[in-house]
Design an enzyme around this catalytic site. Structure first.
Site, short mmCIF file in Angstrom:
data_model
loop_
_atom_site.label_atom_id
_atom_site.label_comp_id
_atom_site.label_asym_id
_atom_site.label_seq_id
_atom_site.Cartn_x
_atom_site.Cartn_y
_atom_site.Cartn_z
N GLY A 180 0.96 -1.23 0.13
CA GLY A 180 -0.18 0.15 0.01
C GLY A 180 0.90 1.26 -0.01
O GLY A 180 1.72 1.39 0.82
N LEU B 111 0.59 0.89 6.89
CA LEU B 111 1.06 1.32 5.65
C LEU B 111 2.68 1.83 5.53
O LEU B 111 2.71 3.07 4.91
CB LEU B 111 -0.04 2.38 5.14
CG LEU B 111 -1.33 2.01 5.12
CD1 LEU B 111 -2.40 3.09 4.95
CD2 LEU B 111 -1.34 1.06 3.86
N ASN C 201 -7.56 1.03 -1.46
CA ASN C 201 -7.55 0.52 -0.10
C ASN C 201 -8.42 1.73 0.49
O ASN C 201 -7.87 2.75 1.00
CB ASN C 201 -6.33 0.32 0.28
CG ASN C 201 -6.51 -0.21 1.90
OD1 ASN C 201 -7.49 -0.32 2.40
ND2 ASN C 201 -5.46 -0.18 2.69
N CYS D 228 -8.54 2.87 5.06
CA CYS D 228 -7.83 4.03 5.99
C CYS D 228 -8.59 5.09 6.71
O CYS D 228 -9.82 5.47 5.93
CB CYS D 228 -6.83 4.84 5.02
SG CYS D 228 -5.84 3.88 4.07
N THR E 67 -8.61 -6.73 6.34
CA THR E 67 -8.73 -7.41 7.49
C THR E 67 -9.69 -6.71 8.23
O THR E 67 -10.29 -5.77 8.45
CB THR E 67 -7.28 -6.99 8.17
OG1 THR E 67 -7.03 -5.51 8.18
CG2 THR E 67 -5.95 -7.64 7.41
N GLY F 199 -5.80 -14.08 7.58
CA GLY F 199 -5.41 -15.59 7.64
C GLY F 199 -6.60 -16.53 7.65
O GLY F 199 -7.70 -16.05 7.59
N GLY G 13 -8.98 -13.13 1.65
CA GLY G 13 -9.34 -13.34 2.88
C GLY G 13 -9.19 -14.89 3.54
O GLY G 13 -10.12 -15.68 3.41
N GLY G 14 -8.02 -14.95 3.81
CA GLY G 14 -7.70 -16.55 4.33
C GLY G 14 -7.43 -17.59 3.38
O GLY G 14 -7.42 -18.72 3.72
C1 LIG Z 1 1.10 -7.59 7.21
C2 LIG Z 1 -0.10 -7.29 6.24
C3 LIG Z 1 0.10 -6.19 5.57
C4 LIG Z 1 -1.03 -5.60 4.93
N1 LIG Z 1 -1.07 -4.44 4.15
C5 LIG Z 1 -1.70 -4.10 3.53
C6 LIG Z 1 -1.65 -2.72 2.41
O1 LIG Z 1 -0.78 -1.95 2.64
N2 LIG Z 1 -2.83 -2.47 1.74
C7 LIG Z 1 -4.06 -3.14 1.71
O2 LIG Z 1 -4.91 -2.77 1.03
N3 LIG Z 1 -4.31 -4.09 2.54
C8 LIG Z 1 -3.11 -4.65 3.26
N4 LIG Z 1 -3.26 -5.98 3.99
C9 LIG Z 1 -4.50 -6.75 3.83
C10 LIG Z 1 -4.22 -7.79 2.79
O3 LIG Z 1 -3.85 -7.33 1.34
C11 LIG Z 1 -5.53 -8.86 2.78
O4 LIG Z 1 -6.42 -7.82 2.16
C12 LIG Z 1 -5.77 -9.10 3.96
O5 LIG Z 1 -4.92 -9.68 4.57
C13 LIG Z 1 -6.91 -10.53 3.94
O6 LIG Z 1 -6.39 -11.57 3.23
P1 LIG Z 1 -5.55 -12.64 3.97
O7 LIG Z 1 -6.38 -13.44 5.04
O8 LIG Z 1 -4.95 -13.69 2.76
O9 LIG Z 1 -4.29 -12.20 4.49
C14 LIG Z 1 -1.96 -6.53 4.62
C15 LIG Z 1 -2.09 -7.74 5.43
C16 LIG Z 1 -1.07 -7.94 6.08
C17 LIG Z 1 -1.06 -9.25 6.61
#
Ligand SMILES: Cc1cc2nc3c(=O)[nH]c(=O)nc-3n(C[C@H](O)[C@H](O)[C@H](O)COP(=O)(O)O)c2cc1C
Ligand SMILES: Cc1cc2nc3c(=O)[nH]c(=O)nc-3n(C[C@H](O)[C@H](O)[C@H](O)COP(=O)(O)OP(=O)(O)OC[C@H]3O[C@@H](n4cnc5c(N)ncnc54)[C@H](O)[C@@H]3O)c2cc1C
Ligand SMILES: Cc1cc2nc3c(=O)[nH]c(=O)nc-3n(C[C@H](O)[C@H](O)[C@H](O)COP(=O)(O)OP(=O)(O)OC[C@H]3O[C@@H](n4cnc5c(N)ncnc54)[C@H](O)[C@@H]3O)c2cc1C
Ligand SMILES: Cc1cc2nc3c(=O)[nH]c(=O)nc-3n(C[C@H](O)[C@H](O)[C@H](O)COP(=O)(O)O)c2cc1C
Ligand code: FES
Ligand code: FES
Lengths: 304, 244, 304, 244
Positions: free
Chosen positions: C46, C73, C128, C131, C194, C218, C244-245
């Site tokens: 991001g 971010l 995104n 924020c 998240t 996760g 998401g997961g």
């Molecule tokens: C460490 C970390 C940093 C993240 N940074 C961003 C980000 O900068 N911009 C964004 O849109 N989502 C960010 N996310 C969200 C992920 O892109 C994703 O939408 C979210 O983790 C759900 O997917 P997952 O369950 O597979 O992790 C971040 C997630 C994690 C775990």
């Protein structure tokens, strides 16, 4: 000796452990396994005005660290609960119980609460506002501060017992809803109910649950529950019953540090029938491990 | 119901997808065939319900088909590893209504509970006829075991590779001198049996379960006598009460 | 042979697998492990107008089936990303990338999007909206249909590239927000970001994360993500990137059945660095197992 | 970095809470002491970072303290079970700056990386002084192992039950003829060392990690030369760049 006694709106509990509504039936199945009088209290299955069969099956789907249910408030209706279940419950559980009340209109909540108010076996009325409001396009009462407050006022008007509003986590601003309930006279807040979730069966390509979506609960939702209890604790002064994924004495302490005065255990009872007993028995040891002598000292401790 | 730890004594394939597991532990809560176990599997949230195939005072035998994550994990378990199991779940079959010559009808993974049932009925001096249905010869199992009990065994396979070509109902429809029936298998089979049988009978149902012991209402079904929990008031229902 | 090719707003992807923003950096660490050109695309960290260090540490907490992050971010700012990272990224990844843009005001979103719009390496701008809006009491843009639509319009006004709005799941009505974005001109929807979560350290009695709360992701959140993708698919006609997961090829199929055209993998990359590679390699086998010959056939299949 | 499976060869207690585990597998990505492993533990989401204590071309040794769910699970593992491990993580200590007589200071579970570091410095013909700090005698470990290497070893315990009573800084403050220092241990110890040392040095930090290999920015810290990731640009930082 450590102290595990806590008090909810003047009602003393031997410990903060309370099986959550819908996961303990009326206690009978568990009473065959252990003396359920060791529990702080228990919240019996959600009750509505009319008897309900609930939703079509399948009603259960598995998830990582949890499960989805769409039981749909199966229950024999408030009259029968009062007439048949309460007397039976009294035989296996001698402490005040928590009556979990549901409704599809403000009147239904009031009707059920007024009926149950007369039962001295009931210590607290827990009002589940996650049900869809049939008069307002099916959005749940728990999704708007106004609707939740309206239910609270209607129930408070017809009861003398402490009223705890049980909130849905499927909202943008849980604190605003809790605050609205407090202002409308709620004596406490229970949270969280289940997160809305869905699983799809790869073999059929269709949702596993007949009703498509359902309520997601179990350890997977614990971090969301802790967060919401923490937020609500900052927003209201009334006591909080925390729940959502609690499955160990450690989880109980974490919920209390977030702001819960008592803690409910839901899905854990289903997969680990002795869950509440195990938690109650290990609580003093885990308290000692973390240097806690009185549980009351840690309520909301994470905010300090 | 009891919760206890069982030790795996055997875990062996019967076909390419069906396994037999023999477990040692406290079987005192098991009182009837047709009851089931609810098995905790590490890393999975819900327990897995599996019928009792046979049991004695310290072992219980189950037969399971590998269909998903849980049974896949079970397949890889080896003696003497242990399992956390709830026993004594469900009502089980009632043999008092059987009459002298009941039919025992098992389809696929509905076969296992028929085994102990046949044993019990034979011990009670009755002459059960066991009818087993499979898709094909390679998927058939436990035929010899039933024969060793001394029961009459009839087999149907959908492709005719073993026994009668067709369904168990094709066999049942041609029988007449039976006094009662007991069935377990896929729901379409149960429905067809309910239609083609001439006597009363007991049928065992499957449902996705939350608890398996009556607490969650996850497995409810409507019957002519009101709502029943498949896990506690079932899994065996009487033909007459079922709403199809 | 099975077909894994899908198309997002005219951009062809070899497969629907896209590492999620914030969990893949700029791809460098993963490029050392495997040829990341096997990916459908990837969404880089991001990016905001100014460089940001992000939140204080600890920024990470563990949960059952997932983790909480409050990275906040951290990024070098849009200018430096364009000047330094994009050229470096081009060396390891030869396909169009997804530029994930964040902002604390509508102007910041527009500023960043306008800048990145000129880069032909960028295939899609992913906005995104989770924020906090510094001009409106800190509620996130993603929590109101109006604010999300306003950001959408502002970004669309300054870009020619497809704009995907990435939604926050911490809302009452995800479908209404997606619809508002679609009406404001969004070319697609990414979801879910998240879930807000919290963990408390029993040893200190305080939240583990320095910022108290953080984003929970996760496998634990998968059922919520599937549900929201399903709901949004019913509400909009534009394509959905589901996430998401997701951590297996099976999860990818489930997301697509719910309505996703492509799927992002987040936290799984962190604990299983070969997660995306493994998923891409097993996808054809898992498709065969379920009798799927073309992934495009199953998009939204659970709705039929 | 490499991901591979390691086989546990040994897993034995050194004190009531600290264990040594020797693992066999592909160690080719490990190039320096001060680097760490990131260990996958069944049932837990995040991997657990543990420093390399020693390694050769097919084994790696780690020393870990049991503090929570992950290390509790590790403690129960027995040979020959296997672990999924990321190796070659982190920058590690740079021995080129050591001069002839560097101090190696380890506090508690900061002791392990000093072991291979001492070995290397000795092999390079230098004369390291090893200073180990523990709370109490019963919690001390690896003193003999360091002595067997031929290093000079000084010990401090908070309660004085072994060696000097006090902290490692009490020892360091009384030393003067050292050329450089390397430290690993709790942050207050590192800060105190940074204040009381007369030379430049390298200090190893701990942070809660998402990935451990530089992808998530979960472990960032601000230094005088900008933001660094403890897992990738660290865990070893130079005394001069640290912002306390
Ligand atoms: C460490 C970390 C940093 C993240 N940074 C961003 C980000 O900068 N911009 C964004 O849109 N989502 C960010 N996310 C969200 C992920 O892109 C994703 O939408 C979210 O983790 C759900 O997917 P997952 O369950 O597979 O992790 C971040 C997630 C994690 C775990
Ligand atoms: C009373 C009863 C007795 C049973 N007896 C046997 C038996 O003797 N042998 C045998 O092979 N199978 C039996 N089954 C079916 C068995 O429970 C499922 O095959 C098994 O749960 C699948 O688990 P899985 O993890 O491999 O599959 P998955 O599909 O990964 O399971 C996911 C979830 O769905 C549930 N589920 C999947 N299929 C079924 C099903 N058919 N019935 C109920 N829940 C299901 C699982 O329990 C789990 O909660 C019985 C089911 C019931 C209800
Ligand atoms: C680079 C590095 C090297 C390390 N080397 C060693 C070593 O050689 N020996 C040793 O005993 N310990 C070492 N640690 C600390 C070790 O990582 C933690 O003790 C361990 O992760 C605790 O896991 P747990 O599941 O037992 O504890 P839990 O408290 O249950 O862990 C919960 C979460 O917090 C994280 N966590 C808890 N404590 C720490 C910590 N101190 N540092 C970083 N993350 C933590 C865990 O990794 C996990 O994600 C090192 C840490 C880092 C960052
Ligand atoms: C099978 C099942 C049935 C439930 N029925 C009710 C109910 O009738 N009324 C209610 O307020 N909550 C009901 N709940 C929600 C729980 O009481 C609890 O709020 C939720 O499950 C979160 O806790 P847990 O994660 O410990 O399960 C039910 C939950 C489950 C799993
Ligand atoms: S599965 Fe819970 S009542 Fe039957
Ligand atoms: S832990 Fe992910 S960047 Fe360091």
């Amino acid at each position: 000796m450590v102290n595990t006694k806590v008090t909810l709106s003047g009602i003393p509990l031997d410990n903060p452990i309370i099986p959550a509504s819908g996961t303990f039936g009326y206690g009978y199945e568990f009473a065959e396994l252990y003396d359920i009088n060791m529990l702080g209290s228990f919240s019996f299955k959600g009750t509505t005005r009319e008897a309900r069969f609930g939703n079509p099956t399948p009603r259960i789907a598995e998830c990582t660290g949890g499960m989805i249910n769409s039981v749909g408030l199966q229950n024999p209706g408030i009259e029968k609960v009062i007439r048949e279940e309460l007397p039976k419950m009294r035989k296996v559980f001698h402490k005040p119980v928590i009556a979990n009340i549901s409704g599809f209109s403000v009147e239904e909540y009031a009707f059920c609460s007024e009926k149950i108010d007369k039962e001295d076996q009931v210590g607290i009325i827990e009002v589940n506002v996650s049900c869809p409001n049939v008069h307002h396009g099916g959005m749940s009462f728990g999704t708007s501060p106004e609707a939740a407050a309206e239910v609270t006022r209607a129930v408070k008007a017809v009861t003398t017992k402490p009223v705890y509003i049980k909130l849905s986590p499927n909202v943008t601003d849980i604190a605003a809803i809790a605050k609205a309930c407090e202002e409308a006279g709620a004596d406490g807040i229970s949270l969280i109910n289940t997160l809305m979730g869905m699983r799809i069966d790869l073999k059929t390509g269709k949702p596993i649950i007949a009703n498509k979506m359902g309520g997601f609960s179990g350890s997977a939702i614990f971090p969301v529950a802790v967060r919401m209890v923490y937020q609500v604790y900052e927003a209201v002064k009334i006591p909080i019953i925390g729940m959502g994924g609690v499955s160990s004495a450690e989880d109980v302490l974490e919920m209390m540090l977030a702001g819960a005065t008592a803690v409910q255990i839901g899905a854990a009872n289903l997969v680990e029938p002795f869950a509440c007993k195990n938690i109650i028995e290990s609580l003093p040891h885990v308290m000692k491990k973390y240097g806690i002598t009185d549980l009351n000292d840690i309520i909301g401790g994470a905010h300090k | 119901m009891k919760q206890s730890r069982f030790t795996i004594l055997k875990n062996e394939p019967l076909t390419s997808t069906v396994y037999r597991m023999v477990l040692e532990g406290d079987t005192s809560a098991i009182t009837k065939t047709g009851q089931f176990l609810n098995i905790k599997i590490d890393g999975l949230f819900l327990r897995r319900p599996i019928s009792v195939c046979d049991y004695d005072d310290k072992t219980v035998t189950i037969l399971y088909k590998v269909v998903g994550a849980g049974t896949e994990a079970m397949k890889l378990m080896a003696p003497p590893s242990q399992l956390d199991i709830l026993t004594g779940l469900g009502n089980g079959y009632d043999t008092t209504k059987s009459g002298s010559c009941p039919l025992l009808i098992g389809g696929g993974v509905g076969v296992p509970p028929m085994y102990r049932l046949a044993k019990n009925l034979l011990a009670e001096g009755k002459t059960p006829i066991v009818i087993l249905g499979f898709n094909t010869k390679d998927e058939a199992f436990y035929i010899e075991e039933f024969e060793h009990l001394g029961a009459k065994v009839l087999v149907a396979t959908s492709d005719g590779s073993l026994g009668t070509k067709g369904f168990v109902t094709d066999i049942v429809s041609n029988l007449s001198d039976y006094t009662y029936f007991y069935a377990c298998g896929p729901e379409p089979m149960l429905k067809a049996l309910s239609d083609c049988t001439k006597t009363s009978g007991q049928l065992s149902f499957e449902e996705r379960m939350g608890c398996g012991f009556g607490a969650c209402m996850g497995c409810s079904c409507e019957t002519k006598y009101g709502s029943k929990r498949i896990c506690k008031d079932g899994p065996v229902l009487e033909k007459e009460e079922i709403i199809w």
